[in-house]
Design an enzyme around this catalytic site. Structure first.
Site, PDB file in Angstrom:
ATOM      1  N   ASP A   6       0.854  -1.186   0.000  1.00 55.19           N
ATOM      2  CA  ASP A   6       0.000   0.000   0.000  1.00 55.19           C
ATOM      3  C   ASP A   6       0.885   1.229   0.000  1.00 55.19           C
ATOM      4  O   ASP A   6       1.522   1.547   1.009  1.00 55.19           O
ATOM      5  CB  ASP A   6      -0.917  -0.004   1.221  1.00 55.19           C
ATOM      6  N   THR A  10       2.666   9.594   1.887  1.00 48.98           N
ATOM      7  CA  THR A  10       3.721   9.769   2.894  1.00 48.98           C
ATOM      8  C   THR A  10       4.496   8.488   3.154  1.00 48.98           C
ATOM      9  O   THR A  10       5.730   8.496   3.162  1.00 48.98           O
ATOM     10  CB  THR A  10       3.106  10.268   4.217  1.00 48.98           C
ATOM     11  N   ASP A 109      -6.634   3.770  -3.075  1.00 52.90           N
ATOM     12  CA  ASP A 109      -6.785   3.562  -1.632  1.00 52.90           C
ATOM     13  C   ASP A 109      -8.243   3.655  -1.204  1.00 52.90           C
ATOM     14  O   ASP A 109      -8.699   2.921  -0.317  1.00 52.90           O
ATOM     15  CB  ASP A 109      -5.932   4.578  -0.861  1.00 52.90           C
TER      16      ASP A 109
END
Length: 257
Positions: A6, A10, A109
């Site tokens: 994933d 960041t 996501d």
């Protein structure tokens, strides 16, 4: 074994799934310059440190940073001998519908969180993800993704305050003891913390009113536990929501790999 990746704005999370549970999870900063070789050295070192002897046979990737995907695909091909499944590509099928405006690209996501939420909690959900951005995703009764809301992330807001106002310091987010701050740091923390409590409550209330039904609110993301403590904003918190969603999508597609 499945390697689920994933990649967020960041951080990038790597998890090894044996079909029943996650054997290990590691996190690294997201850097598009990182090569497949660097990923492998980092990953294999961690596996050796934990004395893991596993054979990766499949890889699934969700990435909000398109430039990172190429090297992750090379990692899967060069070191694990497999073609990775990439959420958002046409060959990656989803077990739920996506009902948004034609031509709209939805972040991978958000799709993965929708799949995970429906699998774990059923339909009629609002998924709140405290990431670089704070996102609200609406899951219909049948699990379909219906759209949502994108707001600036908590840390992004704090950083903007620090950069735009010369007299304001950089502070970490925490729940203040009182609403009224008696120093600059406490004032900033109160404004951001209680401001986001109000933002979450108001947006969720408006979504429920617009859809004219009761909906459960599920939180995830790094700062979710902090807000989970406050004002009963959420019906449930799921730490590994995205990773769970990747395993569900993998199972749905594995016969076609």
């Amino acid at each position: 074994m499945l390697l689920a990746i994933d990649c967020g704005n960041t951080n990038t999370v790597f998890s090894i799934w044996d079909g029943t549970e996650f054997l290990a999870t590691w996190r690294t900063a997201t850097e598009w310059q990182r090569t497949a070789d660097q990923y492998y050295v980092w990953l294999s070192t961690l596996m050796q440190f934990q004395k893991m002897e596993v054979k990766i046979t499949d890889v699934i990737i969700s990435s909000t940073v398109p430039r990172v995907v190429f090297n992750l695909r090379v990692l899967a091909d060069r070191y694990f001998g497999t073609r990775p499944l990439v959420v958002g590509r046409v060959d990656c099928l989803l077990p739920v519908d996506v009902r948004v405006d034609e031509g709209t690209q939805v972040g991978p996501d958000r799709l993965v969180n929708t799949v995970a939420g429906y699998d774990l909690f059923g339909g009629d959900l609002i998924m709140v993800d405290f990431g670089t951005a704070t996102t609200f995703d609406v899951v219909d009764t049948d699990g379909a993704y219906m759209g949502g809301v994108i707001a600036p992330g908590v840390n992004l807001s704090l950083e903007a305050l620090h950069q735009a106002a010369a007299a304001l310091p950089h502070v970490d987010i925490s729940r203040p003891q009182t609403v009224v701050g008696t120093n600059t740091v406490a004032c900033m923390q109160s404004g951001v913390f209680w401001g986001y409590v109000g933002l979450v409550r108001e947006i969720c209330d408006r979504i429920k009113a617009e859809r004219a039904r009761d909906m459960r609110v599920i939180s995830t993301g790094g700062l979710a536990p902090l807000f989970q403590q406050s004002e009963a904003l959420f019906d449930a918190f799921q730490d590994d929501l995205t990773m769970h969603g990747l395993t569900v999508i993998y199972e749905y597609n594995k016969d076609n790999l």
